[in-house]
Design a protein around this motif. Sequence first.
Motif, mmCIF file in Angstrom:
data_model
loop_
_atom_site.group_PDB
_atom_site.id
_atom_site.type_symbol
_atom_site.label_atom_id
_atom_site.label_comp_id
_atom_site.label_asym_id
_atom_site.label_seq_id
_atom_site.Cartn_x
_atom_site.Cartn_y
_atom_site.Cartn_z
ATOM 1 N N LEU A 152 0.843 -1.111 0.103
ATOM 2 C CA LEU A 152 -0.226 0.211 -0.026
ATOM 3 C C LEU A 152 0.879 1.365 0.076
ATOM 4 O O LEU A 152 1.934 1.566 0.782
ATOM 5 C CB LEU A 152 -0.827 -0.007 1.180
ATOM 6 C CG LEU A 152 -1.971 1.084 1.278
ATOM 7 C CD1 LEU A 152 -2.958 1.370 0.214
ATOM 8 C CD2 LEU A 152 -2.448 1.226 2.685
ATOM 9 N N ASN A 153 0.841 2.028 -1.265
ATOM 10 C CA ASN A 153 1.643 3.271 -1.227
ATOM 11 C C ASN A 153 3.051 2.919 -0.982
ATOM 12 O O ASN A 153 3.638 3.879 -0.261
ATOM 13 C CB ASN A 153 0.905 4.288 -0.221
ATOM 14 C CG ASN A 153 -0.372 4.847 -0.331
ATOM 15 O OD1 ASN A 153 -0.959 4.680 -1.586
ATOM 16 N ND2 ASN A 153 -1.352 4.842 0.605
ATOM 17 N N GLY A 154 3.531 1.802 -1.548
ATOM 18 C CA GLY A 154 4.977 1.790 -1.480
ATOM 19 C C GLY A 154 5.300 1.014 -0.464
ATOM 20 O O GLY A 154 6.481 0.597 -0.052
ATOM 21 N N ILE A 155 4.311 0.697 0.598
ATOM 22 C CA ILE A 155 5.077 0.037 1.972
ATOM 23 C C ILE A 155 4.325 -1.331 1.915
ATOM 24 O O ILE A 155 3.181 -1.612 1.762
ATOM 25 C CB ILE A 155 4.173 0.611 3.152
ATOM 26 C CG1 ILE A 155 4.986 2.037 2.998
ATOM 27 C CG2 ILE A 155 4.698 0.047 4.336
ATOM 28 C CD1 ILE A 155 4.345 3.145 4.323
ATOM 29 N N PRO A 156 5.510 -2.171 1.917
ATOM 30 C CA PRO A 156 4.938 -3.832 1.668
ATOM 31 C C PRO A 156 4.498 -4.407 2.885
ATOM 32 O O PRO A 156 5.099 -3.907 3.955
ATOM 33 C CB PRO A 156 6.125 -4.602 1.115
ATOM 34 C CG PRO A 156 7.304 -3.726 1.832
ATOM 35 C CD PRO A 156 6.657 -2.269 1.808
ATOM 36 N N TYR A 157 3.311 -5.127 3.158
ATOM 37 C CA TYR A 157 3.051 -5.898 4.251
ATOM 38 C C TYR A 157 2.408 -7.112 4.141
ATOM 39 O O TYR A 157 2.113 -7.488 3.011
ATOM 40 C CB TYR A 157 1.843 -5.094 5.192
ATOM 41 C CG TYR A 157 0.693 -4.736 4.395
ATOM 42 C CD1 TYR A 157 -0.509 -5.780 4.607
ATOM 43 C CD2 TYR A 157 0.473 -3.763 3.301
ATOM 44 C CE1 TYR A 157 -1.430 -5.503 3.979
ATOM 45 C CE2 TYR A 157 -0.896 -3.738 2.719
ATOM 46 C CZ TYR A 157 -1.680 -4.578 3.068
ATOM 47 O OH TYR A 157 -2.872 -4.659 2.524
ATOM 48 N N LEU A 158 2.362 -7.812 4.804
ATOM 49 C CA LEU A 158 1.750 -9.336 4.725
ATOM 50 C C LEU A 158 0.901 -9.693 5.952
ATOM 51 O O LEU A 158 1.069 -9.079 7.178
ATOM 52 C CB LEU A 158 2.878 -10.475 4.736
ATOM 53 C CG LEU A 158 3.915 -10.632 5.839
ATOM 54 C CD1 LEU A 158 3.498 -11.345 7.194
ATOM 55 C CD2 LEU A 158 5.490 -11.148 5.518
ATOM 56 N N ALA A 159 -0.219 -10.299 5.813
ATOM 57 C CA ALA A 159 -1.086 -10.987 6.869
ATOM 58 C C ALA A 159 -0.922 -12.045 7.120
ATOM 59 O O ALA A 159 -0.738 -13.178 6.356
ATOM 60 C CB ALA A 159 -2.456 -10.710 6.371
ATOM 61 N N MET A 160 -0.693 -12.286 8.438
ATOM 62 C CA MET A 160 -0.180 -13.681 9.207
ATOM 63 C C MET A 160 -1.110 -14.108 9.958
ATOM 64 O O MET A 160 -2.190 -13.474 10.422
ATOM 65 C CB MET A 160 1.215 -13.576 9.815
ATOM 66 C CG MET A 160 2.273 -13.090 9.302
ATOM 67 S SD MET A 160 3.723 -13.046 10.198
ATOM 68 C CE MET A 160 3.348 -11.979 11.474
ATOM 69 N N GLU A 161 -1.155 -15.479 10.138
ATOM 70 C CA GLU A 161 -2.048 -16.052 11.351
ATOM 71 C C GLU A 161 -1.963 -15.324 12.701
ATOM 72 O O GLU A 161 -0.660 -14.891 13.044
ATOM 73 C CB GLU A 161 -1.664 -17.544 11.301
ATOM 74 C CG GLU A 161 -2.245 -18.244 12.445
ATOM 75 C CD GLU A 161 -1.609 -19.687 12.870
ATOM 76 O OE1 GLU A 161 -1.907 -20.514 13.570
ATOM 77 O OE2 GLU A 161 -0.747 -19.955 11.934
ATOM 78 N N HIS A 162 -2.976 -14.994 13.462
ATOM 79 C CA HIS A 162 -2.789 -14.285 14.657
ATOM 80 C C HIS A 162 -2.754 -15.646 15.566
ATOM 81 O O HIS A 162 -3.866 -16.389 15.833
ATOM 82 C CB HIS A 162 -3.880 -13.474 14.859
ATOM 83 C CG HIS A 162 -3.776 -12.927 16.309
ATOM 84 N ND1 HIS A 162 -4.714 -13.272 17.271
ATOM 85 C CD2 HIS A 162 -3.329 -11.838 16.556
ATOM 86 C CE1 HIS A 162 -4.377 -12.513 18.415
ATOM 87 N NE2 HIS A 162 -3.469 -11.577 18.257
ATOM 88 N N VAL A 163 -1.914 -15.532 16.607
ATOM 89 C CA VAL A 163 -1.631 -16.488 17.576
ATOM 90 C C VAL A 163 -2.011 -15.848 18.968
ATOM 91 O O VAL A 163 -1.135 -14.837 19.289
ATOM 92 C CB VAL A 163 -0.102 -17.162 17.544
ATOM 93 C CG1 VAL A 163 -0.052 -18.054 18.828
ATOM 94 C CG2 VAL A 163 0.269 -17.662 16.332
ATOM 95 N N ASN A 164 -3.015 -16.387 19.527
ATOM 96 C CA ASN A 164 -3.567 -15.839 20.607
ATOM 97 C C ASN A 164 -2.866 -16.289 21.845
ATOM 98 O O ASN A 164 -2.984 -17.716 22.354
ATOM 99 C CB ASN A 164 -5.047 -16.026 20.941
ATOM 100 C CG ASN A 164 -5.579 -15.448 22.201
ATOM 101 O OD1 ASN A 164 -4.880 -14.393 22.489
ATOM 102 N ND2 ASN A 164 -6.786 -15.837 22.673
ATOM 103 N N GLY A 165 -1.733 -15.895 22.343
ATOM 104 C CA GLY A 165 -0.650 -16.288 23.273
ATOM 105 C C GLY A 165 0.494 -15.526 23.467
ATOM 106 O O GLY A 165 0.430 -13.986 23.125
ATOM 107 N N SER A 166 1.600 -15.920 23.855
ATOM 108 C CA SER A 166 2.690 -14.892 24.009
ATOM 109 C C SER A 166 4.144 -15.891 23.637
ATOM 110 O O SER A 166 3.826 -16.886 23.224
ATOM 111 C CB SER A 166 2.894 -14.835 25.636
ATOM 112 O OG SER A 166 2.923 -15.901 26.437
ATOM 113 N N CYS A 167 5.018 -15.174 23.592
ATOM 114 C CA CYS A 167 6.267 -15.719 23.265
ATOM 115 C C CYS A 167 6.979 -16.479 24.245
ATOM 116 O O CYS A 167 6.853 -16.250 25.471
ATOM 117 C CB CYS A 167 7.119 -14.760 22.509
ATOM 118 S SG CYS A 167 8.166 -13.653 23.580
#
Length: 663
Positions: A471-486
């Motif tokens: 979007l407007n020269g800024i790349p992004y990706l949509a990932m699986e959302h993990v409901n938790g913590s690292c």
Amino acid sequence: MSTTIYPPPAIPLPPRHRAAREEVLAAVLDPTRLPAAPAVALQVVTAASRPDCEPSEIVTLLALDSALCGKLLRAVNSCIYGLKQPISSVARAVHVIGLNTVRSLALGLSIPAVKFGRGTEPAMREYWMTSVGGAIIARELAVLVRRANPDDDLVAGLLRDLGELLLRQMYADTWAKHVAYYGDRLIEDPCAAELESFGIDHADITAEILQQWKLPPDIVEPIRYHHQPALAVGGGKVQQNRAELLQFANYLVQLDTVAQNPELLNRVLNTAKERFHLPRQALVAFLQSVAPKIEAFAAVLNQDIGQCPNYAAVLAAGAAELVNLTVETSRNRMSGPTAATRMGGSSASSTGLRPNESTRMRPKPPAPPSRTPAPASGTGLAEFRPEFAKNMPAGGCKLGDYELQSILGRGAMGIVFKAFEPSLSRFVAIKMLAPELASAPVARQRFAREARVAASIQHENVVGIHAVRELNGIPYLAMEHVNGSCLETRVEQHGSMPVLLALSVARQIASGLAAAHAKQIIHRDIKPANILIEDESGRAKITDFGLARVIDDAKVTADGTLIGTPFFMAPETVQGRGADMRSDLFGLGGVMYHMVTGRVPFPGQTVAAVFNAVCTKEPEAPRRLRPTVPDWLEDMILRLLHKDPTARYPDSASVAAILGECC
């Protein structure tokens, strides 16, 4: 018409058998009444408590009691420990679960075989109802808050009320009067009531028995004070924490009765929330999840204790009370005090602390947690602008098909947002290249490569990629959302992990790496911060393949540029010799070291000091930091952390297979 006049109900008289503590103790501990100690189990306890004890010694002792061996294997293979593969030998069980766990299990599993004099069957059934249920609840709570030896808590839970059984057997008539006189008050402070009736309480009697059995103070003293934890302060934090845990577990196993005492119930609910991070709905879910484990453990003991009570029904009754209270509280909040008064509710019922009988007969199930937010798709949301990467609008913003809600984290190259995808009614994580880097061709190329390689890995232990956009020269990706913590956060908050849990997480990481390596993809930055743990399932997922590269692909960074996290980087990467799949295994070894010890394998105050340690020094042996780590696991971790890549395991699939046999 004649009228029959009934006398008022009789008021129970207070019990009359009050005697000096020494008198009752001498009578109860008479050799003809005192339970005989479980000989083999106590030998196992003594041997396993020595720092130089070898597993083979414990296996030899256990072989003296075939019945105990059978129960040990059934317990280890039950749902309590959640092993993926069954264990068929005691020797293997000792290696997998460790000496401390075997020590505790051997003692706990031997208790039902102890002869308790002339006890009646109802008394035994009531004893095992609270003991088995409370013991498993204590263990599961200990696991939940990452206590060091949860199986010691299980044993303490099983043993804690031996004195009550002896009191009620020896003074049956007085005990009946005692229960009739004090009634429900016994659940809150039974020891004070017993002191009034007998001159001694059951916890004190139990502790004296266990001292004669020569059990360690860390089990004996918490039992002595498990109804009055504040008195256990002299024994240190470990003993006081165990006493508090035993008291709380005792309340939970009798929660249907606790729920009838509003003041006590409030204290129990506050303890659940503050000490164990279990708000009311989570506490209901905990009780429901622990019931099968209680049933499983009761089944292991069944041959000795006769027909098992329906533990699941007892816990379900307690959980139903909490559900009822939640429903009543919600109703009262909606109706307000005036409406509650119009409905005829008392002050107790209007606060939701004492549900009526009709509600109790038809408990409603807890409402499932909400998984989808309510915002109208894109309504009123501003379109994303680069400055939002630093200061998000209060209500979020819109990015293409996604509604950004909050910032989850920032890294060296990008920002991760929590977002909602209205078209599929799901949460996602949006990873965006930092706007200030978007104009750099090298950074854009690396980010695009991350999306390409990560999206090609389809595995339950790797975070999935849904889409790659710009979007407007800024790349992004949509990932699986993990409901938790690292994993890094988990260890920081709770310290080293139980060995079995660490093995399970390590196996899943190895499995995810095997899937990546099968596609010739190297992660290059395996570290605790890049391992996410789902709250509900406990599943581990590898994330952030931003530093991965396809083997033989053209390099994006200049030769010699270091990519990775110092504490977990392989020596060959630090020295600029290039990384391969075995470099990820070094990172896995570092993560395993961190999970079981709570420390990094190569500490240092500066990056240069860490690099020097990675390349020239050996990590401190895990068993020196935590003696309960099995020796075979220490060998595996140290092999993974070997300086020479050829001395490590050949591939991650091999590591996953070995760990799969152990968890």
